[in-house]
Design an enzyme around this catalytic site. Sequence first.
Site, PDB file in Angstrom:
ATOM      1  NE  ARG A 299      55.502 -36.973  24.696  1.00 17.65           N
ATOM      2  CZ  ARG A 299      55.363 -37.356  23.441  1.00 17.65           C
ATOM      3  NH1 ARG A 299      54.771 -36.585  22.541  1.00 17.65           N
ATOM      4  NH2 ARG A 299      55.826 -38.528  23.051  1.00 17.65           N
TER       5      ARG A 299
ATOM      6  CB  THR B 211      53.246 -34.228  14.757  1.00 19.00           C
ATOM      7  OG1 THR B 211      53.111 -35.476  15.398  1.00 19.00           O
ATOM      8  CG2 THR B 211      54.021 -33.286  15.647  1.00 19.00           C
TER       9      THR B 211
ATOM     10  CB  THR C 109      52.032 -34.674  18.425  1.00 16.95           C
ATOM     11  OG1 THR C 109      51.746 -35.843  17.661  1.00 16.95           O
ATOM     12  CG2 THR C 109      52.440 -35.082  19.821  1.00 16.95           C
TER      13      THR C 109
ATOM     14  CG  ASN D 244      51.784 -41.036  18.405  1.00 22.90           C
ATOM     15  OD1 ASN D 244      52.791 -40.649  17.825  1.00 22.90           O
ATOM     16  ND2 ASN D 244      51.610 -42.297  18.737  1.00 22.90           N
TER      17      ASN D 244
ATOM     18  CG  ASP E 114      55.294 -41.222  21.035  1.00 27.14           C
ATOM     19  OD1 ASP E 114      55.331 -41.953  20.025  1.00 27.14           O
ATOM     20  OD2 ASP E 114      55.180 -39.992  20.972  1.00 27.14           O
TER      21      ASP E 114
ATOM     22  CB  SER F 261      58.511 -36.565  22.539  1.00 24.78           C
ATOM     23  OG  SER F 261      58.220 -35.914  21.318  1.00 24.78           O
ATOM     24  CB  SER F 262      61.219 -37.977  17.996  1.00 21.81           C
ATOM     25  OG  SER F 262      61.354 -39.325  18.359  1.00 21.81           O
TER      26      SER F 262
ATOM     27  N   GLY G  54      57.423 -37.890  13.485  1.00 18.41           N
ATOM     28  CA  GLY G  54      57.755 -39.027  14.354  1.00 18.41           C
ATOM     29  C   GLY G  54      59.254 -39.130  14.553  1.00 18.41           C
TER      30      GLY G  54
HETATM   31  O1  DON Z   1      56.270 -37.241  20.138  1.00 12.58           O
HETATM   32  C1  DON Z   1      56.631 -37.894  19.180  1.00 12.58           C
HETATM   33  O2  DON Z   1      57.784 -38.112  18.910  1.00 12.58           O
HETATM   34  C2  DON Z   1      55.566 -38.434  18.230  1.00 12.58           C
HETATM   35  N1  DON Z   1      54.328 -38.659  18.927  1.00 12.58           N
HETATM   36  C3  DON Z   1      55.402 -37.494  17.081  1.00 12.58           C
HETATM   37  C4  DON Z   1      54.450 -38.029  16.042  1.00 12.58           C
HETATM   38  C5  DON Z   1      54.550 -37.328  14.745  1.00 12.58           C
HETATM   39  O3  DON Z   1      55.400 -36.501  14.513  1.00 12.58           O
HETATM   40  C6  DON Z   1      53.601 -37.715  13.694  1.00 12.58           C
HETATM   41  N2  DON Z   1      53.714 -36.840  12.556  1.00 12.58           N
HETATM   42  N3  DON Z   1      53.900 -36.962  11.451  1.00 12.58           N
END
Ligand code: DON
Length: 531
Positions: free
Chosen positions: A63, A339, A357, A359, A381, A410-411, A431
């Site tokens: 990350r 992502t 990702t 983001n 985030d 993060s998710s 996300g």
């Molecule tokens: O880490 C995270 O949770 C977000 N930055 C992920 C972003 C994401 O999945 C965008 N995609 N569609």
Amino acid sequence: MASAAPDATAAGLAILRAGGNAADAAVATALALAVVHPEAGNLGGGGFAVVRIGGQAAALDFREAAPAAATPTMYLGADGQPVPGRSLVGPLAAGVPGSPAGLFELQRRFGVLPWAEVVAPAVRLATDGFVVTPRLHGEIAAARGLLARFPASAAAWLPGGVPPPSGSVMKVPALAATLAAYAERGPAAITTGAAAAAIEAASRADGGIITAADLAAYEPVWRDPLRFAAFGWSVAAMPLPSSGGIIMGESVGMLERLHWGALPPGSVQRIHLMVESWRRAYADRFLLGDPATTQAGPVQLLDPAWLARRAAEIDPVRATPSTAVRPWPGTAAAEPRETTHLSVVDASGNAVAITTTLNGAFGCGLLVGPVGILLNNEMDDFATAPGKPNLYGLVQGEANAVGAGKRMLSSMAPTVAWRGDDVLAVGTPGGSYIPTVTEQVLLAVLVDGSPLQAAVDAPRFHHQWLPDEIMAEPAAVAGGVAAELKRRGYALRLVPRLGEVNAVRRHPDGRFEAAADSRGPGAAEVLTPLR
Ligand code: DON
């Protein structure tokens, strides 16, 4: 082998055919994505990998980290309110990239081929060029305003002021040179020396704070995977600083106690219980952040007593208003998006799930021209203003406030599940709805024995505590389900699609299923069988 782009899946397959294992193939695929899917797979971002290799499960956290000069109030104006766009556009929004060191470390520990051989397909794609897909064309067109703000980005992706047509061949010589140096010298080729100086200079010129020292100091971290049992399977998921594993583990723990598996697939009752479990798991997410600062974690949130208490709170026929659901009580605590996820299982049953990702799509928008790497906007985030919703509408707490060197919550939920010799690797972008999407695919396979492609294509829904509404693909609530949910007290918002899953399963008899989501650009990305 399933990924978001046919060229990247092909790169992974070539590595498997050359004798590489799942880790080699996954890293080759991720690097190819950095070339052909630059809006998401870029080396200027970060991610997570969950692997099970030789029967050993491990989780790698690469990350992004907040730069040393980051402060809790850096995204607030003089009035104490968040300044719109500050944590999303331009290099001030970027965390220190984790992908260069992370992908290298994953291959170093678990791969079997020489490093340079694993990087070679990406070098070739960047050098010889690749065909611009309709998706890339569309993503560039959609991000035109963002990219046009930064001359190097505009020069790369808007030649003559317009996105390159789909079907045209795109070469990326600066990235090709960077990848060639990376093949030779590993992450130091990017995080030290001339490349690091160029990243610092480009960032600084547009108001960013990343330094060459931040880049050199960055290290990926091996963490114990978050483990939980799910309906007779073992699951290894991503631990903090992702909330993805905890959310899935908490939800599954409640669902098992409520005998969810015995209910008919697609029934209103299944949706009801799943939504209520997520409402509670996302409320508890409020307390999470970098494991160094978090106010609660798996010890509290996956404790059987807590799961039983959460399950018992659920009213079997009525929605609980989110205002009545508080985070775990042991503290004082009051997506334009991109992502990408790839999954590989090799013939020995080794499984790798990687989600990376930037983001938002094209991250913060700034391409570091001489290096050919685009910087992320992952700083959004963080709870840039605790209590206020972020890009994904998530309301987060103090544990996830900005802090120097911290990793933003993060998710993302790359996940590997197994029962005996049956192995599944799965994950998705999306996300805040990554954990709920991943869990729906996981349970369709684990509980209902669904074929993988059907599990991936099945209509989906989502709830994240706040805002207090069910987001649903129309087919998920067709045929009277929507009316019944409203009767039970739910607000419903229809959305065109949730997530874009890539999953691979190897059955005990050696048969493979690989599924790329029908929501994305096509089944051509799936090549099966691999043996
Ligand atoms: O880490 C995270 O949770 C977000 N930055 C992920 C972003 C994401 O999945 C965008 N995609 N569609």
